[in-house]
Structures are given as C-alpha cells and as structure tokens.
Design an enzyme around this catalytic site. Structure first.
Site, mmCIF file in Angstrom:
data_model
loop_
_atom_site.group_PDB
_atom_site.id
_atom_site.type_symbol
_atom_site.label_atom_id
_atom_site.label_comp_id
_atom_site.label_asym_id
_atom_site.label_seq_id
_atom_site.Cartn_x
_atom_site.Cartn_y
_atom_site.Cartn_z
ATOM 1 N N ASP A 47 16.245 79.729 -8.829
ATOM 2 C CA ASP A 47 16.625 79.838 -7.417
ATOM 3 C C ASP A 47 17.491 81.068 -7.184
ATOM 4 O O ASP A 47 17.490 81.640 -6.102
ATOM 5 C CB ASP A 47 17.446 78.612 -6.993
ATOM 6 C CG ASP A 47 16.691 77.329 -7.210
ATOM 7 O OD1 ASP A 47 15.471 77.317 -6.946
ATOM 8 O OD2 ASP A 47 17.310 76.346 -7.677
ATOM 9 N N THR A 48 18.295 81.405 -8.211
ATOM 10 C CA THR A 48 19.253 82.501 -8.052
ATOM 11 C C THR A 48 19.027 83.560 -9.115
ATOM 12 O O THR A 48 18.862 83.242 -10.300
ATOM 13 C CB THR A 48 20.706 81.979 -8.193
ATOM 14 O OG1 THR A 48 20.913 80.953 -7.222
ATOM 15 C CG2 THR A 48 21.717 83.096 -7.990
#
Lengths: 324, 324
Positions: A47-48
């Site tokens: 996600d990051t």
C-alpha cells in the site's frame, strides 16, 4: 531473522544509542522484476512505497527516464508515496519546489528530509528547551526547518566568513545542541565553535542529520556529512548522540509515528544497500533496490552479500514500461 | 624491551607504513629531578637534548619562568640543543623569528618543525618528481618550506576563499601529492579538492605533517591537524601514507640522519607522553617529562601507565634554579 548489534560512524567510541541492525529477512537471492507479471505481483503486495530521491528519481537536476510515468502508475494504483532523503541541504518546502521545478507530482507532506526530521526529533522526541539555541553546521535546509519548528539557532551562514582569529571567537552561552549537516561552507571557525560547545558542556546535544560519508555531485562524489563531522568526533573522542538519516532509527520512528505504517504492506525503494535497503530492513519493510545509483547488481548476487534486498529492478522507470 | 605493533590515526584501515612503537625502556618508576645532585647527574649523562617547544619553553607567546636561564645553563655545559615541534604553521625561518622575538637564544639549524620535515621527506626520502606539484592544506609554514626545497605546490592560501560551487572546482593535473597540516582557513573547497586528487589517483601521495588531534590556543584546545584530516580519511576510507610529526618515524629518521645522534647520550624533553615521550622511546633515547603542559604527574605514577619517561621535572625552568 538474525539480529546483531552494530555501531555507527566510529567503531572506537561506544555510541550513546546502540542501534539494532537487522540482517535481510531471507538470505535467498533477490527477485528481479523483469516482466509485467513480476511487477503486478510486486505492486499487489504493498500500500505504501518509501522512495529515496537522488539515484532513484533523479541525478541532481536530471529526472531519470520513465520516472514520471512510473510515479503516475503508482498513484493510479492508489499507492501512498513517501519520499525519504538523507540530503539535509533543503527544507521540505525547498524539496517541494524542486519536485515542481522538475515537473514531478508530489505533495509537501509526502517529503521526509533529514533536515525536517532533525527539527522534528529535537522538538517532539527530545523536547529541546525553549531557552536554549542550536548551533548549526549546515545549510538553509536545517535552519528553515528549525525556524518552522520554533527552535532558536545560530551559526550556519552567519559563520560562513573565512576570517578566523582564536582571540575573536564569539560563543553563545544559550547553545544547548550542535546540529551538523552537509555544508559547502564548512570552515575551521564552525568546527572550532562546535568543538568548544561540545567539549565544555557534556550535556550539549550532538546531533547529525545523516551519516553518509560521501555526497554525490557533478556526476562524481565528494566528502559528505558523515565525513565533515569527523574532525569533531576525532578531537572530542565522542560520537554523535543521534544520527537522523537512513539507515538509522530516528528517521524510521518519525515516519512510523506520522503515517502509522503497516510494515508488511510497505516497501522501501532505494539505490544504496547500506542506507536505503538497510533502512527498509531495520523497519521490517520489504525492500527494492534500483540500479540507477550507487549499488551495483554484483553486490547483491555475490555469495554472503551482507545486505540483500527482497527485489531489484534496473530502473524505477522500467516499472511503467513493464506494466504497459 | 617489549615491542608491539601500533597503528596511527584510524584503527579501521591498515596504514601503508606500520610503525613499530616501543614501550618504555624500563617499567620502573620515573626519577624525579628535585635536587642539585639529581640535575647534575642527569646532565652528565647527555650530550644532546631534543626539546619540544609549546608547553616546555613557552605557552603560545609567553616564555615560561626560568627557561632562558635553563637554556643558557645547558649551552654553558656544552649541550647540543635541537628544538622539535609538531606545529606546521611556521617554517624554520618563522620559528627562528619567534625565538628572537621572545629573546630566546637559538640557531635556525637547531629547529625541526613538521613543515620542514615534510618538505625534507618529500625531497630526500620520497624523491618527489620535479614535474609534479603538491596540493597543500595548511598555512605558510608548509609552503615556505616546500619553496625552499624546490618543490612546486598549489592550494593553501590560494583556496582560502569560501566561495564554493561544485561546477567551478579547478583541478591541477600536475598534482602528485596532498600534504595536510594545521589550517585555520580549512574549508570545504580544500577538502573537496584534496579528496578528488586522492580519490582519482591511488598513486597520489597522502602526507600529514602531524597527527595531533587537538591544537593548543588561547589557553584551551581546538581541533588539530589529526582531526582536520579526518574527513579525507573517512570519505576515502584510506589512511595517510606518511605522518611526519612526533611520535612517528619520519621526523626521527630526519633528525638522526642530520645529526648522527648517539642515542645513549641523547634525551628527549617534552610535555606530552603520547607524542614527545613516545618519540624519545621510539628513538631509543632517554626521556624527560616536564609538567608545564599537557601530561600530568598522576599519569606516570599510576600502576600500568602505558608510557613512562625516564625522568620528570616540574618545569624545565627549575633546572637552572636547582643547579644554582
């Protein structure tokens, strides 16, 4: 996971903070991303993405091929991007201006430089007293961030002049910390003043923005912050109390605190094994090495390589091309 | 006599020249000279006295009490005096002028400074080629001695200006050695240039006038030559090839070669155990510590003191008084 103690900067003096460095999560060969399937599988896992800048996005003022497309792809896929740089010469605002000038889409809050982290750490972690000042060896990146954090300072460009006389050194009795970053106007006066502040007051905080021993410029390397501070370490026989930048813990703590990252869904992307990839390993993130900067493919493929990324890619710019 | 290997400056990198340091000739308690009989017995043993300057003869510009009388006594007794100093900021001529200004009787040929030894060593031991230049970090002591030795140079005060731009660094292709000494106009430009000369040419000689990590000034200490050169050592991951000053071998070789000393009839007099007294021990001379400078009485009287002089005396000035 094998855990082992390691020291920073000067092996001869015990550091105030002993860092726990972690070795690579697996000692297996890193996965090379070389097809659309590889890249899609990689992107689904995170996600990051934490991204180093110089050597990954650009070389000084030249954006690397395919970077704009790659970042655009990552944003389209809803990834959160955080730009993490050890270079202390720019504030977050000045970095943001550089992103704009190079026409790279970014938000100021996504940028984590070692100058910002230094000010953040002094204010929020060390509760630096309001009646004290910071003596700065470093450029405007540091003084701008200290100013924004409401921390008083002296030194920096005020001591750029090269006139020096042992009888005429003015010391400020309010100095309670010495912060050192990269400074192309480093001179004997600054070293002499920083030395005296630290040597006469053992409680004076000694904080380094980053430990990089070289600084990339003009297509080659020059002495970096971790080298420029060496006269103080040698003359004081004392290591810095805190070193902010990758691969050290303060920058990690700051990012984790601010973004509440899920380590398993986070990947650190960088061009240097000893800073970027080690930083990712220390944060228990996954790691991706790109080959557009300092570290070379052979360094991760040799037997018993000390630092191994989970993934590697010739260039971050290849990501968009491979996914086309 | 116990012999053990020791390294200089940076324990993490093997030096090109490994020095053999000797331990004190006996591990017994040093003899304190405290009576006329002690002093006369001491003086009968030696023909030549090697004398450190700062901390023995003077503190900066103040001659210590009784020094003129003590030196006069030594000359009356026919002793040969040689003044040995690690301070590279002055040439022999400039040191001679300081002796005259302070009204201390001396001859220029009796003065051995680390700047003179650096030029002597480059010319006579290393046969530095005439078509090459030395890049100097340091003050006029070094450039004056290089000039007298017929060695071409650049840097030093030519690079004192603090303006710096990575795009505008001028490199001289004739540079074949970097010589570093104490320099109150040290700046990033000098470090960057020295780094590039050494980093791009492994054959470029890296020579240090002296390894003292601190420099005495204004009644206190500041970073010294051995600290100022630390950015180069750190960024290059390379130790200097040669370190001239006490306690190292080059200065010793130079003095022995010039004066054909009989080690048994020679005594080194100084105020620092780790430089002066170690130098005397390395030269197999006898040694006398005076307590008017850096090292203190308790350091030589504790059990297992690592460096012990043969004799000690509160002040060299006491010599004349005791012999009255």
């Amino acid at each position: 996971m094998i855990e082992h103690k390691s020291y920073i900067l000067n092996e001869n003096v015990a550091p105030v903070i002993q860092l726990t460095f972690y070795s690579s999560s697996t000692m297996s060969t890193p996965i090379k991303l070389s097809s659309r399937a590889d890249c899609e599988s990689f992107l689904e896992k995170f996600d990051t993405l934490l991204l180093d800048c110089d050597g990954v996005l650009w070389h000084e003022d030249t954006v690397l091929p395919g970077i704009k497309e790659a970042l655009s792809l990552l944003r389209q896929k809803g990834k959160r991007l955080i730009f993490v740089t050890n270079n202390s010469t720019k504030s977050r605002a000045a970095y943001f201006a550089k992103f704009k000038r190079l026409n790279i889409d970014a938000n100021e809050s996504e940028i984590f430089g070692s100058s910002y982290v230094s000010a953040y750490y002094l204010k929020n972690i060390l509760n630096f007293p309001k009646d004290k000042k910071v003596y700065v060896i470093g450029e405007s990146g540091i003084t701008e961030e200290l100013h924004l954090a409401g921390i008083r300072f002296c030194g920096s460009s005020d001591d750029d002049d090269y006139e020096f006389n042992f009888n005429k050194i003015d010391f400020d009795p309010e100095v309670g910390a010495v912060v050192c970053g990269f400074d192309t106007h480093l001179n004997y006066k600054k070293l002499a003043k920083a030395f005296r502040y630290l040597n006469t007051n053992p409680d004076c905080i000694f904080l380094l923005t980053n430990g990089d021993t070289t600084y990339p410029a003009n297509g080659t390397i020059y002495p970096g912050t971790g080298s420029l501070v060496a006269p103080l370490i040698k003359a004081l026989n004392r290591d810095p109390d805190y070193v902010m930048g990758k691969p050290n813990k303060p920058m990690l703590d700051c990012i984790i605190k601010k973004f509440h990252l899920d380590a398993e869904r986070t990947c650190m992307i960088g061009d240097r094994l000893d800073t970027d990839i080690q930083f990712g390993i220390n944060g228990k993130f996954k790691t991706l090495l790109v080959l557009t900067g300092v570290s070379k493919e052979q360094e991760i493929l040799v037997e018993n390589a000390p630092i191994i990324p989970d993934y590697y890619l010739t260039s971050l710019g290849d990501l968009a091309e491979l996914c086309e």
